[in-house]
Write an enzyme that holds these catalytic residues in place. Structure first.
Site, PDB file in Angstrom:
ATOM      1  N   ASN A  11     -31.163  -1.401-141.735  1.00  0.00           N
ATOM      2  CA  ASN A  11     -30.981  -0.894-143.097  1.00  0.00           C
ATOM      3  C   ASN A  11     -30.416  -2.049-143.918  1.00  0.00           C
ATOM      4  OD1 ASN A  11     -30.267   0.335-145.465  1.00  0.00           O
ATOM      5  ND2 ASN A  11     -28.705   1.691-144.566  1.00  0.00           N
ATOM      6  N   LYS A  13     -29.910  -2.233-146.953  1.00  0.00           N
ATOM      7  CA  LYS A  13     -29.162  -1.801-148.153  1.00  0.00           C
ATOM      8  C   LYS A  13     -29.650  -2.609-149.350  1.00  0.00           C
ATOM      9  CE  LYS A  13     -25.634  -0.181-145.053  1.00  0.00           C
ATOM     10  NZ  LYS A  13     -24.242   0.136-144.763  1.00  0.00           N
ATOM     11  N   HIS A  97     -28.116   8.967-146.022  1.00  0.00           N
ATOM     12  CA  HIS A  97     -27.153   7.930-145.676  1.00  0.00           C
ATOM     13  C   HIS A  97     -25.817   8.235-146.359  1.00  0.00           C
ATOM     14  CE1 HIS A  97     -25.127   4.082-145.328  1.00  0.00           C
ATOM     15  NE2 HIS A  97     -25.929   3.846-144.322  1.00  0.00           N
ATOM     16  N   GLU A  99     -23.788   6.452-147.847  1.00  0.00           N
ATOM     17  CA  GLU A  99     -23.610   5.824-149.170  1.00  0.00           C
ATOM     18  C   GLU A  99     -24.313   6.643-150.248  1.00  0.00           C
ATOM     19  OE1 GLU A  99     -24.863   1.905-147.962  1.00  0.00           O
ATOM     20  OE2 GLU A  99     -23.072   1.775-146.713  1.00  0.00           O
ATOM     21  N   GLU A 169     -23.653   8.057-137.909  1.00  0.00           N
ATOM     22  CA  GLU A 169     -22.959   6.936-138.531  1.00  0.00           C
ATOM     23  C   GLU A 169     -21.583   7.393-139.022  1.00  0.00           C
ATOM     24  OE1 GLU A 169     -26.002   3.757-139.882  1.00  0.00           O
ATOM     25  OE2 GLU A 169     -25.681   5.127-141.553  1.00  0.00           O
ATOM     26  N   GLY A 175     -19.710  -0.893-142.244  1.00  0.00           N
ATOM     27  CA  GLY A 175     -19.343  -2.056-143.040  1.00  0.00           C
ATOM     28  C   GLY A 175     -17.879  -2.446-142.925  1.00  0.00           C
ATOM     29  N   SER A 214     -21.209  -0.883-137.900  1.00  0.00           N
ATOM     30  CA  SER A 214     -20.730  -2.163-137.374  1.00  0.00           C
ATOM     31  C   SER A 214     -21.298  -2.495-135.997  1.00  0.00           C
ATOM     32  CB  SER A 214     -19.191  -2.201-137.356  1.00  0.00           C
ATOM     33  OG  SER A 214     -18.684  -2.051-138.676  1.00  0.00           O
TER      34      SER A 214
HETATM   35  P1  13P Z   1     -23.058  -1.740-140.916  1.00  0.00           P
HETATM   36  O1  13P Z   1     -23.872  -2.084-139.703  1.00  0.00           O
HETATM   37  O2  13P Z   1     -23.038  -2.843-141.946  1.00  0.00           O
HETATM   38  O3  13P Z   1     -21.714  -1.219-140.570  1.00  0.00           O
HETATM   39  O4  13P Z   1     -23.844  -0.526-141.642  1.00  0.00           O
HETATM   40  C1  13P Z   1     -24.265   0.537-140.887  1.00  0.00           C
HETATM   41  C2  13P Z   1     -25.141   1.380-141.730  1.00  0.00           C
HETATM   42  O5  13P Z   1     -24.698   1.981-142.696  1.00  0.00           O
HETATM   43  C3  13P Z   1     -26.558   1.457-141.396  1.00  0.00           C
HETATM   44  O6  13P Z   1     -27.200   2.447-142.125  1.00  0.00           O
END
Ligand code: 13P
Length: 252
Positions: A11, A13, A97, A99, A169, A175, A214
């Site tokens: 992903n 982002k 997601h 976010e 997640e 992150g 992460s």
């Molecule tokens: P990170 O791997 O940067 O923690 O993000 C995970 C994520 O949100 C994947 O959709």
């Protein structure tokens, strides 16, 4: 790991120029020649999907979107629809997601509608679920994950999960560099599979449940060694080809 084929999805982002993305995609495509069993996918920002599609056509690497509209077309300024993603050869699309849930007000009902909109055009939704730190500390992890899952099961039926992927997640691990321990992740993955099994054992057994938060080259192996972890949804580490490929090899 079981007969389920592992999936490692990147992903991206909101990251990447055309040049950076081309370099990344090219390296992933090349590196996947050494990966036998695991499936890899990249989910770039919408505007970079055509580039991924062009570069990855005919390769072993799949691609997808990070979001989609519930509508097929029409006066919805700024939106991108399922048929558009399908038109560019996407296999997957991420829905729900954290976010999107946190910053764009996507609730369980909207996420369930997006899940169905994806399936309606033959896209495989990667349905994201997971608790916040506050929810974990209040011991509400299972309640939250169950609510997020049930919103889709109750609306679209357990049968719809034959064509879906789930990503667990934990929001507090996204992150932050703070990964769930393999045991913490496994416990929730097992809970998710059990929740599906209560409605349909075969669907539960075949469901690929990815871990996200992460995950990187150095911690992928022990997470992926857990019996109910079938791959990863990778954020930051998916922007570096070698990191991403190390995770793919660990999933192999
Ligand atoms: P990170 O791997 O940067 O923690 O993000 C995970 C994520 O949100 C994947 O959709």
């Amino acid at each position: 790991m079981s007969k389920r084929r592992p999936l490692v999805a990147g992903n991206w982002k909101m990251n990447g120029s055309r040049a950076e993305s081309a370099t990344l995609v090219s390296a992933i495509k090349q590196g996947m020649s050494t990966v036998a069993k695991a499936e890899a996918a990249v989910c770039p920002p919408f505007i970079l999907v055509p580039l991924a599609a062009e570069m990855l056509a005919g390769s072993a690497v799949a691609w997808g979107g990070q979001n989609l509209s519930v509508h097929k077309s029409g006066a919805y300024t700024g939106e991108v629809s399922g048929p558009m993603l399908k038109d560019y050869g996407c296999t997957y699309v991420i829905v729900g997601h954290s976010e999107r849930r946190a910053y764009y007000g996507e609730d369980d009902v909207l996420v369930a509608d997006k899940y169905a909109a994806a399936q309606a055009v033959g896209l495989i939704p990667i349905l994201c679920v997971g608790e916040t730190l506050q929810e974990r500390e209040a011991s509400h992890t299972e309640t939250v994950v169950a609510r997020q899952l049930d919103a889709v099961i109750n609306k679209h039926g357990i049968g719809s999960f034959k064509n879906a992927v789930i990503a667990y997640e934990p929001v507090w691990a996204i992150g932050t560099g703070k990964t769930a321990t393999p045991q913490q992740a496994q416990d929730v993955h097992r809970f998710i599979r059990g929740r599906l099994a209560a409605s349909d054992k075969a669907v539960a057994e075949n469901m690929r449940i990815l871990y996200g938060g992460s995950m990187k080259g150095s911690n992928a192996k022990e997470l992926l060694a857990q019996p109910d972890i079938d791959g990863g949804l990778i954020g930051g580490a998916s922007l570096q080809a070698e990191e991403f490929l190390t995770i793919c090899r660990a999933a192999d």
